[in-house]
Design an enzyme around this catalytic site. Structure first.
Site, PDB file in Angstrom:
ATOM      1  N   ASP A  34       0.835   4.250  -2.631  1.00 30.97           N
ATOM      2  CA  ASP A  34       0.559   5.635  -2.235  1.00 30.97           C
ATOM      3  C   ASP A  34       1.668   6.589  -2.684  1.00 30.97           C
ATOM      4  O   ASP A  34       1.410   7.736  -3.050  1.00 30.97           O
ATOM      5  CB  ASP A  34       0.381   5.729  -0.710  1.00 30.97           C
ATOM      6  N   ASP A  93     -27.327  -8.150  -6.321  1.00 34.20           N
ATOM      7  CA  ASP A  93     -28.370  -7.297  -5.767  1.00 34.20           C
ATOM      8  C   ASP A  93     -27.772  -5.946  -5.389  1.00 34.20           C
ATOM      9  O   ASP A  93     -27.379  -5.714  -4.257  1.00 34.20           O
ATOM     10  CB  ASP A  93     -28.963  -8.006  -4.540  1.00 34.20           C
ATOM     11  N   GLU A 129     -25.553 -17.049 -14.602  1.00 35.34           N
ATOM     12  CA  GLU A 129     -24.787 -16.097 -13.795  1.00 35.34           C
ATOM     13  C   GLU A 129     -25.533 -15.833 -12.496  1.00 35.34           C
ATOM     14  O   GLU A 129     -26.722 -16.123 -12.396  1.00 35.34           O
ATOM     15  CB  GLU A 129     -24.669 -14.760 -14.552  1.00 35.34           C
ATOM     16  N   LYS A 162     -27.339 -13.355  -9.848  1.00 39.03           N
ATOM     17  CA  LYS A 162     -28.073 -12.089  -9.981  1.00 39.03           C
ATOM     18  C   LYS A 162     -27.661 -11.199  -8.810  1.00 39.03           C
ATOM     19  O   LYS A 162     -28.050 -11.434  -7.664  1.00 39.03           O
ATOM     20  CB  LYS A 162     -29.579 -12.333  -9.983  1.00 39.03           C
ATOM     21  N   CYS A 222     -58.296   2.809  26.747  1.00 36.49           N
ATOM     22  CA  CYS A 222     -59.045   3.417  27.853  1.00 36.49           C
ATOM     23  C   CYS A 222     -58.594   4.843  28.160  1.00 36.49           C
ATOM     24  O   CYS A 222     -59.155   5.489  29.040  1.00 36.49           O
ATOM     25  CB  CYS A 222     -58.941   2.533  29.097  1.00 36.49           C
ATOM     26  N   CYS A 275     -53.249   5.351  26.770  1.00 36.14           N
ATOM     27  CA  CYS A 275     -53.705   4.028  26.331  1.00 36.14           C
ATOM     28  C   CYS A 275     -54.755   4.175  25.216  1.00 36.14           C
ATOM     29  O   CYS A 275     -55.723   4.918  25.386  1.00 36.14           O
ATOM     30  CB  CYS A 275     -54.295   3.272  27.524  1.00 36.14           C
ATOM     31  N   LEU A 298     -35.414  -7.846 -16.297  1.00 38.70           N
ATOM     32  CA  LEU A 298     -35.477  -9.265 -16.649  1.00 38.70           C
ATOM     33  C   LEU A 298     -36.799  -9.851 -16.193  1.00 38.70           C
ATOM     34  O   LEU A 298     -37.359  -9.440 -15.179  1.00 38.70           O
ATOM     35  CB  LEU A 298     -34.344 -10.028 -15.953  1.00 38.70           C
ATOM     36  N   CYS A 348     -50.135   0.542  30.597  1.00 38.01           N
ATOM     37  CA  CYS A 348     -51.367   1.206  30.997  1.00 38.01           C
ATOM     38  C   CYS A 348     -51.680   0.641  32.379  1.00 38.01           C
ATOM     39  O   CYS A 348     -51.792  -0.579  32.549  1.00 38.01           O
ATOM     40  CB  CYS A 348     -52.490   0.873  30.016  1.00 38.01           C
ATOM     41  N   LYS A 402     -35.503 -16.097  -9.255  1.00 34.41           N
ATOM     42  CA  LYS A 402     -35.257 -15.351  -8.011  1.00 34.41           C
ATOM     43  C   LYS A 402     -35.364 -16.270  -6.803  1.00 34.41           C
ATOM     44  O   LYS A 402     -36.257 -17.113  -6.734  1.00 34.41           O
ATOM     45  CB  LYS A 402     -36.287 -14.233  -7.871  1.00 34.41           C
ATOM     46  N   ASP A 422       0.844  -1.201   0.000  1.00 35.31           N
ATOM     47  CA  ASP A 422       0.000   0.000   0.000  1.00 35.31           C
ATOM     48  C   ASP A 422       0.878   1.251   0.000  1.00 35.31           C
ATOM     49  O   ASP A 422       0.580   2.245  -0.660  1.00 35.31           O
ATOM     50  CB  ASP A 422      -0.879   0.045   1.265  1.00 35.31           C
ATOM     51  N   GLU A 475       3.940   1.645  -1.201  1.00 31.81           N
ATOM     52  CA  GLU A 475       4.527   1.915  -2.527  1.00 31.81           C
ATOM     53  C   GLU A 475       3.484   2.500  -3.479  1.00 31.81           C
ATOM     54  O   GLU A 475       3.751   3.413  -4.256  1.00 31.81           O
ATOM     55  CB  GLU A 475       5.105   0.622  -3.120  1.00 31.81           C
ATOM     56  N   TYR A 533     -22.859  -7.685 -18.992  1.00 34.19           N
ATOM     57  CA  TYR A 533     -23.535  -7.638 -20.288  1.00 34.19           C
ATOM     58  C   TYR A 533     -22.895  -6.577 -21.147  1.00 34.19           C
ATOM     59  O   TYR A 533     -22.705  -5.440 -20.713  1.00 34.19           O
ATOM     60  CB  TYR A 533     -25.021  -7.329 -20.065  1.00 34.19           C
ATOM     61  N   GLU A 568     -23.449  -4.233 -12.235  1.00 33.93           N
ATOM     62  CA  GLU A 568     -24.092  -3.918 -10.962  1.00 33.93           C
ATOM     63  C   GLU A 568     -23.073  -3.314 -10.000  1.00 33.93           C
ATOM     64  O   GLU A 568     -21.999  -3.886  -9.782  1.00 33.93           O
ATOM     65  CB  GLU A 568     -24.636  -5.234 -10.375  1.00 33.93           C
ATOM     66  N   CYS A 596     -59.405  -1.385  31.930  1.00 29.62           N
ATOM     67  CA  CYS A 596     -58.969  -1.360  30.527  1.00 29.62           C
ATOM     68  C   CYS A 596     -59.366  -2.695  29.873  1.00 29.62           C
ATOM     69  O   CYS A 596     -58.815  -3.749  30.218  1.00 29.62           O
ATOM     70  CB  CYS A 596     -57.460  -1.142  30.504  1.00 29.62           C
TER      71      CYS A 596
HETATM   72  S1  IVH Z   1     -28.454  -9.001 -17.505  1.00 30.81           S
HETATM   73  C1  IVH Z   1     -31.069  -7.002 -20.765  1.00 30.81           C
HETATM   74  N1  IVH Z   1     -27.173 -10.202 -15.602  1.00 30.81           N
HETATM   75  O1  IVH Z   1     -31.098  -7.496 -12.643  1.00 30.81           O
HETATM   76  C2  IVH Z   1     -30.722  -7.689 -19.527  1.00 30.81           C
HETATM   77  N2  IVH Z   1     -28.701  -8.478 -15.011  1.00 30.81           N
HETATM   78  O2  IVH Z   1     -34.118  -7.392 -13.214  1.00 30.81           O
HETATM   79  C3  IVH Z   1     -29.554  -7.118 -18.882  1.00 30.81           C
HETATM   80  N3  IVH Z   1     -28.799  -8.038 -12.600  1.00 30.81           N
HETATM   81  O3  IVH Z   1     -31.417  -4.475 -14.321  1.00 30.81           O
HETATM   82  C4  IVH Z   1     -29.386  -7.575 -17.532  1.00 30.81           C
HETATM   83  N4  IVH Z   1     -27.295  -9.521 -11.985  1.00 30.81           N
HETATM   84  O4  IVH Z   1     -29.585  -4.681 -12.570  1.00 30.81           O
HETATM   85  C5  IVH Z   1     -28.077  -9.262 -15.907  1.00 30.81           C
HETATM   86  N5  IVH Z   1     -25.922 -11.346 -14.011  1.00 30.81           N
HETATM   87  C6  IVH Z   1     -26.813 -10.396 -14.315  1.00 30.81           C
HETATM   88  C7  IVH Z   1     -27.429  -9.598 -13.334  1.00 30.81           C
HETATM   89  C8  IVH Z   1     -28.374  -8.653 -13.720  1.00 30.81           C
HETATM   90  C9  IVH Z   1     -28.113  -8.566 -11.579  1.00 30.81           C
HETATM   91  C10 IVH Z   1     -29.825  -6.981 -12.433  1.00 30.81           C
HETATM   92  C11 IVH Z   1     -29.688  -5.832 -13.370  1.00 30.81           C
HETATM   93  C12 IVH Z   1     -30.988  -5.770 -14.109  1.00 30.81           C
HETATM   94  C13 IVH Z   1     -31.899  -6.506 -13.205  1.00 30.81           C
HETATM   95  C14 IVH Z   1     -33.029  -7.124 -13.997  1.00 30.81           C
END
Ligand code: IVH
Length: 668
Positions: free
Chosen positions: A38, A117, A113, A115, A409, A406, A84, A424, A312, A34, A36, A226, A173, A430
């Site tokens: 910096d 969050d 892949e 998803k 009452c 209360c 999606l 109360c 999901k 770190d 080096e 993507y 994301e 009551c």
């Molecule tokens: S592909 C046209 N891949 O999920 C589709 N989306 O409900 C492009 N998300 O808006 C999205 N992980 O924010 C894709 N591995 C993943 C994802 C992903 C999370 C989110 C993304 C998207 C939402 C769709």
């Protein structure tokens, strides 16, 4: 150094720093310390400051952000940011495949892949340089948050190599790890600022901060998933993403190419369990048809691509709107605030209400009217509110103020020192408190008056009972005078009330509802004092000499008998024939055959219920324990002894005694 040399040095430093950023933030490995790093950064910043003509917005020095307050411009996405299609069912995946097979007649593969969050982002690169970062916005237009995005070290400002398309957009994301959230929250706690409720909102909120220096202090990260553009290197999404990793992007590693839906489902099932070990949140799996030509053939609907779907996971936390707060009055007068929520699906059920526990909790959450709140279902059945999404709060909404009187009452609420709840104190006036006490009295573990629990409300509302003792003076005509009561139900109720006169003293003692006197304490007291009259005449010090009775319980017993109302109720119960002392036969029968024995019960029995066996153990001087330890005298075992208990007794060489042998043991 002349200007040319300075320029070269600046470029060299930028290159080096970009390289180390990639190593550290994308590949999670570092070649230098770190310190080096910096040093190099400092040298670059100094040179840039002294030579402003070489300023470059994409220099690694620009990652620290700027204090200048910015305004976000709304800009159009070159391609709409779609969402999606979601599903929670595997059956839907088969339908997804069926639909696709109608259009694509040749073989195809899926890329699975995770998803992520967080908050979605769209990055535009021109000639290898990050030129724009837009939030999702409404899908058509988003906020230009480029200056904030530049502070995220895993996002390349300048791409590596030369083989990237001249112009493309890459989407991903922005997220924050659990560790990252902890760090931010501990800093916020230290300065008295409201903590963030979850990683997703922290990430989304951070992107919209007006001061990018603050953004740079947040441990934000970004996975890309993507890529869109005209001259993409291959026709495979999977391969393109692999190449994008070489250009410097952080491309997730938990990706799998699948030939069949069975393999897809395997991936889903694996991550449904394994997700708890990830350092960041995911809320499902995204399934994409890998071939870009196939993607094009399938096309998009108004909202989402037809070539992808999201499976999901059932959420354990959701956000919803707070509609109002109700205040419930319990049988002890304790007030519990309950939130009414806009109905929302959570882990398979619809949630409309959630407990807010007490006023401290409301204050801790800092909850305001109409807030968007996070609701979680832990081990408990009743969901709870765990946080507030303050970013969605109306600026003029007021903080929720705990009631002062209360709701039933109108009595002014009191708070006992050391207790979290408001009370109360109008115990006898009551209605929910009176009803609650009678309901407790008739409950199964107390007087076990069958069917009465549901009837109490009606009896009370019709003015037929004002306390639990009134039950014993009800007439059939009175019961029949109430709506929906016929001959049979009235007879059954009276019979059940009559039978309750045989309920042993300790359960009556539990039923009359002395505060802090639960089932076990009631047994101890009954065994020790034998009758209500003796108990009534016992002073605090004497009470405290009894095992398991401390100051709090002793004081509560004293307070109970100080109250004339309670004395009147006990008098009425006594006159009705309710057991207010242990039976002569109980005293006589009781011997000390099990004196000092600690007995664990397991399995099912033929002659007695477990509760009855427990009573017998105690009656004969023994103690019932729930788990086996070195003190266990023996295991009273029936059919199907629990396997872990069985292992434990074998290991410790503890005897197992059958029901029959046990009964012989105490009666012989
Ligand atoms: S592909 C046209 N891949 O999920 C589709 N989306 O409900 C492009 N998300 O808006 C999205 N992980 O924010 C894709 N591995 C993943 C994802 C992903 C999370 C989110 C993304 C998207 C939402 C769709």
């Amino acid at each position: 150094m002349d200007k040319e040399q300075i320029k070269n040095r600046i470029n060299k430093l930028r290159e080096k720093l970009n390289h180390h950023n990639y190593q550290y933030y994308v590949l999670a490995q570092s070649e230098i310390s770190d310190f080096e790093y910096d040093q190099l950064l400092k040298e670059l910043i100094d040179l840039e400051n002294q030579n402003p003509e070489f300023f470059d917005t994409n220099s690694p020095s620009q990652r620290v952000g700027s204090d200048a307050n910015q305004e976000f411009m709304k800009e159009s996405h070159s391609f709409p940011m779609l969402s999606l299609d979601n599903t929670y069912s595997k059956e839907d995946l088969y339908n997804f495949e069926k639909r696709n097979k109608k259009i694509i007649t040749e073989d195809f593969e899926y890329t699975c892949e995770l998803k992520y969050d967080g908050a979605s982002i769209s990055l535009t690169y021109e000639s290898g340089i990050l030129v724009r970062a837009l939030t999702r916005g409404d899908g058509e237009k988003g906020d230009n948050v480029t200056s904030n995005i530049k502070t995220i070290k895993s996002i390349p400002l300048k791409l590596r190599g030369i083989n990237y398309p001249k112009l493309f957009e890459i989407r991903g994301e922005i997220f924050i790890t659990h560790e990252g959230l902890k760090k931010i929250n501990s800093e916020r706690r230290a300065v008295g600022e409201q903590e963030f409720a979850n990683p997703r909102n922290t990430a989304a909120g951070s992107l919209k901060l007006l001061n990018s220096t603050i953004v740079s202090s947040r441990p934000l990260d970004c996975f890309l998933y993507y890529i869109m553009g005209d001259n993409l290197p291959t026709n495979s999404h999977f391969e393109n993403m692999k190449l994008a990793r070489e250009w410097g992007f952080k491309i997730p590693e938990h990706v799998k190419k699948c030939k069949t839906l069975e393999q897809v489902i395997q991936f889903i099932e694996y991550w449904e369990v394994e997700r708890k070990n990830l350092p960041y949140d995911i809320d499902g799996v995204v399934i994409k048809i890998d071939n870009l030509k196939h993607q094009k053939d399938l096309g998009i609907t108004a909202k989402s691509p037809k070539w992808a779907t999201a499976f999901k996971f059932k959420a354990s936390q959701v956000s919803t709107k707070l509609l109002s707060v109700d205040y419930q009055v319990g049988r002890t007068g304790a007030i519990t605030p309950v939130a009414n929520l806009e109905p929302v699906q959570l882990a398979g059920t619809t949630v409309k209400r959630a407990s807010l526990h007490n006023s401290d909790q409301i204050e801790l959450l800092g909850i305001h009217e109409n807030d968007t709140v996070f609701v979680e279902k832990g081990g408990e059945i009743i969901p709870k509110i765990v946080g507030v999404n303050t970013t969605l709060r109306d600026s003029n909404s007021k903080a929720i103020q705990f009631i002062t009187h209360c709701p039933e009452c109108g009595t002014k609420l009191e708070r006992v020192e050391g207790e979290a709840k408001q009370y109360c104190s109008n115990i006898y006036g009551c209605p929910p408190q009176i009803k609650g006490r009678i309901e407790h009295f008739v409950s199964r573990k107390a007087m076990n008056i069958g069917g009465a629990e549901a009837t109490i409300e009606a009896l009370f509302d019709n003015g037929l009972i004002k306390d639990c003792a009134d039950l014993y003076y009800l007439t059939k005509d009175q019961i029949l005078s109430m709506d929906r009561f016929a001959e049979k139900s009235a007879t059954n109720l009276l019979k059940s009330i009559d039978e309750s006169k045989n309920v042993p003293f300790h359960r009556v003692l539990f039923g009359i509802g002395i505060r802090f006197v639960g089932e076990t304490t009631a047994k101890t007291i009954a065994k020790h004092f034998h009758s209500i009259d003796i108990l009534k005449n016992t002073n605090l010090e004497q009470l405290k000499t009894v095992d398991e009775i401390g100051e709090r319980i002793a004081q509560s017993i004293i307070d109970f008998f100080k109250d004339d109302k309670n004395i009147q109720i006990l008098e009425k119960l006594k006159n009705a024939g309710v057991q207010l002392q242990i039976k002569e036969s109980d005293i006589r029968l009781t011997n000390n055959k099990l004196d000092g024995k600690i007995i664990v019960i397991s399995g099912t029995f033929e002659k007695h219920s477990r509760d009855e066996l427990k009573e017998l153990i105690e009656k004969y001087g023994g103690k019932n324990a729930s788990s086996i330890s070195s003190n266990t005298s023996f295991l009273l075992g029936g059919a199907n002894i629990g396997p872990s208990k069985l292992d434990e007794v074998k290991r410790r060489n503890i005897q197992i005694i059958s029901e029959d042998d046990f009964l012989k043991m105490i009666t012989d």
